[in-house]
Enzyme design. Structure first.
Site, short mmCIF file in Angstrom:
data_model
loop_
_atom_site.label_atom_id
_atom_site.label_comp_id
_atom_site.label_asym_id
_atom_site.label_seq_id
_atom_site.Cartn_x
_atom_site.Cartn_y
_atom_site.Cartn_z
CG ASN A 120 -0.39 -0.13 2.53
OD1 ASN A 120 0.67 -0.70 2.68
ND2 ASN A 120 -1.07 0.38 3.53
CD GLU A 140 -1.53 4.78 4.54
OE1 GLU A 140 -1.04 5.64 5.31
OE2 GLU A 140 -2.26 3.84 4.93
CB CYS A 177 -5.38 -1.14 -1.79
SG CYS A 177 -6.65 -0.51 -0.67
CD GLU A 207 -5.50 -5.68 -1.80
OE1 GLU A 207 -5.06 -4.54 -1.60
OE2 GLU A 207 -6.04 -6.38 -0.93
CB CYS A 246 -10.79 -3.37 1.09
SG CYS A 246 -10.22 -2.58 -0.43
N1 THU Z 1 -5.32 -1.60 2.56
C1 THU Z 1 -4.78 -2.32 1.55
O1 THU Z 1 -3.67 -2.02 1.08
N2 THU Z 1 -5.49 -3.38 1.06
C2 THU Z 1 -6.68 -3.82 1.57
O2 THU Z 1 -7.29 -4.71 1.00
C3 THU Z 1 -7.19 -3.22 2.81
C4 THU Z 1 -6.63 -1.87 3.13
C5 THU Z 1 -4.58 -0.45 3.08
C6 THU Z 1 -5.12 0.89 2.67
C7 THU Z 1 -4.56 1.78 3.76
O3 THU Z 1 -3.27 2.22 3.36
C8 THU Z 1 -4.44 0.89 4.96
O4 THU Z 1 -4.57 -0.44 4.49
C9 THU Z 1 -5.47 1.16 6.05
O5 THU Z 1 -6.76 1.09 5.52
#
Ligand code: THU
Length: 132
Positions: A45, A47, A56, A58, A89
């Site tokens: 991920n 940000e 994310c 993915e 998610c």
């Molecule tokens: N996150 C992911 O990278 N993948 C997911 O499937 C769930 C959430 C990340 C997004 C964000 O940077 C952190 O987790 C908190 O939500």
């Protein structure tokens, strides 16, 4: 399909997770997948100060898929910063569905599941083809 080595796929997800840029949530995520032609692709991920722009793990994985030649995903796993299995998610289940081989396997908190089990009655490319 050959037996999936989930331990080694998860180890790739952990390596990716260690590259995460997640200063806002402090929730590092890594994902790894096996492609139909035997490659391993991964992502973390990334940000953003504008929180909604966050990528994310993915999303990064799908970029890696195309950067390395495209194709379909046959097995997927995702981990959090403690290397524990994490469910993708909802948005990312849709993202994965687009690039999955039928029956793609996911390592989940409730065992090995198919993409069709974690995203039932999915909307995908076929709906567009059939109804256009
Ligand atoms: N996150 C992911 O990278 N993948 C997911 O499937 C769930 C959430 C990340 C997004 C964000 O940077 C952190 O987790 C908190 O939500």
């Amino acid at each position: 399909m050959a037996e999936i080595n989930w331990d080694s796929l998860r180890a790739e997800a952990v390596l990716a997770m260690q590259k995460s840029y997640s200063p806002y949530s402090n929730f590092a995520v890594g994902a790894a997948a096996l492609t139909a032609d035997g490659r391993v692709v991964s992502g973390c991920n990334i940000e953003n100060a504008s929180y909604g722009v966050t990528l994310c793990a993915e999303c990064s994985l799908v970029s890696d898929l195309f950067r390395t030649g495209g194709g379909k995903l046959v097995a997927f796993t995702c981990v959090d910063k403690s290397s524990n299995i994490l469910m993708p998610c909802g948005r990312c289940r849709q993202l994965l569905f687009e690039h999955s081989a039928p029956g793609m396997l996911l390592e989940t908190i409730s065992g090995i599941r198919t993409i069709e089990q974690v995203l039932p009655d999915a909307f995908g490319p076929r709906e567009l083809e059939e109804r256009s």
